[in-house]
Design an enzyme around this catalytic site. Sequence first.
Site: not given
Ligand SMILES: Cc1cc2nc3c(=O)[nH]c(=O)nc-3n(C[C@H](O)[C@H](O)[C@H](O)COP(=O)(O)OP(=O)(O)OC[C@H]3O[C@@H](n4cnc5c(N)ncnc54)[C@H](O)[C@@H]3O)c2cc1C
Length: 306
Positions: A132-133, A161, A182, A187, A286
């Site tokens: 993870d980052m 990221q 990935r 976040a 987060r």
């Molecule tokens: C598998 C995985 C691993 C990750 N690992 C890391 C890591 O190592 N380090 C790190 O900093 N971050 C990590 N993250 C978190 C990531 O950086 C984001 O903070 C998080 O995924 C939210 O971003 P998003 O791309 O989903 O877009 P967002 O901008 O949060 O959401 C975009 C759109 O997605 C849809 N959406 C989002 N949530 C929902 C919901 N609950 N229900 C319905 N629609 C929804 C909506 O349409 C929303 O407008 C990880 C995320 C995933 C999925």
Amino acid sequence: MLRSVILAASRSSRVERLVATAPFSRDVVRRFVAGTKITDALRATRELVDDGLAVTLDNLGEDTVTGEQATATRDEYLALLRMLGEAGLTPAAEVSVKLSALGQSFDEQLAHDNARAICAAAEAAGTTVTLDMEDHTTTDSTLDILAKLRKDFPSTGAVLQAYLRRTESDCRDLTSAGSRVRLCKGAYSEPESVAYESAREVDKSYVRCLNILMSGDGYPMLATHDPRLIAIGEDRARWFDRGHAGFEFQMLYGIRPEEQARLVGEGYTVRTYVPYGDDWYGYLMRRLAERPANLAFFARALASKS
Ligand SMILES: Cc1cc2nc3c(=O)[nH]c(=O)nc-3n(C[C@H](O)[C@H](O)[C@H](O)COP(=O)(O)OP(=O)(O)OC[C@H]3O[C@@H](n4cnc5c(N)ncnc54)[C@H](O)[C@@H]3O)c2cc1C
């Protein structure tokens, strides 16, 4: 603004005590976290794998401050990997590891050694590890440790990221054959000097990074719930002729499960990130910071219990 307040609360031990002891917390946590024990993690993994999903498991815990804590986290992963292998859940399930939970903030060598032991256990169990980052102060150290681990365990995955200004360049460095990367938005609360501030800039950066990874020789793992970015991922997979086996989508446990099922139905590999463990507070905060609708869910749970 709301995002910064919630992320600030994620670092407050007073708010943590309040949330952790509140009666409504259990229901809210259960939506995003598989449980507290390895057996909970195995149960959730089995259900997801039976539904055609791949899994990455995260033992919740970060900001370890003693060697004993770091060793305990390592041992938890060793036990998890052994049990995943025995249960026949590998290679469908891999593990995600935070180097901060392995001692990175006070002893980088210790974090590296612990991560190496986890990679060896993953290999013995027939699966692999993704690092993870975390916040931007750890990026260089995490990528250094990744490079060392990949010499012996080339399938070790990286996370980049899109909100960081440096990430396009990091993507270019990680496109060699077999390189599992990935791509997520990011976040953590980061200063403007290192990260894009507006959602639009972050999304544009995500697309630029996605293009670099999808046109390269590695194995992109597109971690997002964003419908527009998922559609762009599907489009680029066709454009770069990757087929369904040449990349994967990743989403978090409890978020957009219908979309995860839809993509599986379309023949894509979809990996669900399944967190488990006692130390769920920072992770939950987060998730709440990311989406006001999740806050509404939290508030409804509070109202229904009060
Ligand atoms: C598998 C995985 C691993 C990750 N690992 C890391 C890591 O190592 N380090 C790190 O900093 N971050 C990590 N993250 C978190 C990531 O950086 C984001 O903070 C998080 O995924 C939210 O971003 P998003 O791309 O989903 O877009 P967002 O901008 O949060 O959401 C975009 C759109 O997605 C849809 N959406 C989002 N949530 C929902 C919901 N609950 N229900 C319905 N629609 C929804 C909506 O349409 C929303 O407008 C990880 C995320 C995933 C999925």
